[in-house]
Design a protein around this motif. Sequence first.
Motif, short mmCIF file in Angstrom:
data_model
loop_
_atom_site.label_atom_id
_atom_site.label_comp_id
_atom_site.label_asym_id
_atom_site.label_seq_id
_atom_site.Cartn_x
_atom_site.Cartn_y
_atom_site.Cartn_z
N SER A 17 0.79 -1.21 0.00
CA SER A 17 0.06 -0.12 0.09
C SER A 17 0.93 1.32 -0.11
O SER A 17 1.99 1.09 0.41
CB SER A 17 -1.01 0.09 1.16
N SER A 19 0.22 5.73 0.10
CA SER A 19 -0.92 7.01 -0.05
C SER A 19 0.02 8.04 -0.68
O SER A 19 1.04 8.64 -0.25
CB SER A 19 -1.27 7.13 1.11
N ALA A 49 -8.76 8.69 -10.75
CA ALA A 49 -10.05 9.03 -9.78
C ALA A 49 -10.34 10.48 -9.96
O ALA A 49 -9.37 11.26 -10.12
CB ALA A 49 -9.59 8.40 -8.43
N THR A 58 -17.56 10.43 -6.15
CA THR A 58 -16.24 9.78 -6.64
C THR A 58 -16.58 9.00 -7.88
O THR A 58 -17.47 8.23 -7.73
CB THR A 58 -15.58 9.34 -5.40
N TYR A 60 -13.99 6.29 -10.26
CA TYR A 60 -12.47 5.53 -10.39
C TYR A 60 -12.65 4.82 -11.73
O TYR A 60 -13.58 4.50 -12.32
CB TYR A 60 -12.46 4.49 -9.33
N LYS A 65 -10.64 0.12 -9.07
CA LYS A 65 -11.94 0.11 -8.25
C LYS A 65 -11.76 -1.04 -7.21
O LYS A 65 -11.22 -2.17 -7.51
CB LYS A 65 -13.17 -0.39 -9.01
N ARG A 67 -9.50 -1.01 -4.84
CA ARG A 67 -8.03 -0.96 -4.37
C ARG A 67 -7.58 0.49 -3.98
O ARG A 67 -7.03 0.66 -3.00
CB ARG A 67 -6.94 -1.33 -5.55
N THR A 69 -8.66 4.43 -3.03
CA THR A 69 -9.66 5.37 -2.48
C THR A 69 -9.15 6.91 -2.51
O THR A 69 -8.14 7.29 -2.13
CB THR A 69 -10.13 4.98 -1.05
N SER A 71 -10.02 10.70 -1.63
CA SER A 71 -10.59 11.53 -0.41
C SER A 71 -9.94 13.18 -0.53
O SER A 71 -8.99 13.30 -0.97
CB SER A 71 -10.36 10.91 0.91
N GLN A 82 -5.48 6.77 -1.60
CA GLN A 82 -4.99 5.68 -0.79
C GLN A 82 -4.87 4.48 -2.08
O GLN A 82 -6.02 4.28 -2.42
CB GLN A 82 -5.81 5.13 0.21
#
Length: 124
Positions: A17, A19, A49, A58, A60, A65, A67, A69, A71, A82
């Motif tokens: 992961s 961000s 996105a 939102t 994507y 999609k 996976r 996010t 914000s 993220q």
Amino acid sequence: QVQLVESGGGLVQAGGSLSVSCVASGGTFSTYAMGWFRQGPGKEREFVATISWNGGTTYYTDSVKGRFTISRDNAKKTVYLQMNSLKAEDTAVYYCAAGRTGRARLNAYEYDYWGQGTQVTVSS
């Protein structure tokens, strides 16, 4: 003049992961739609996105999609992406963009301001 500065890119193993964030200065961030785009090696820039001015909408691209996010925090003038379960094909320079109209947008030409990009590399 609106300036966008991305940060948080780096090297991560597949399945990991990461961000990335984008901080805006100038303009009225809370009224802008924000988007993330990416450009992989030898590829065209593509939509990833988008989020509307108030975060209520939102969209994507299909490949991220479930996976990724998106914000935003209007008080901090920051938009986030993220990224989970990263794949080698997610390797790209990630760009944030701001659109004055406010509604979530899928096309690059609908955005008015762009950051310089941050490199995300996913090793397989």
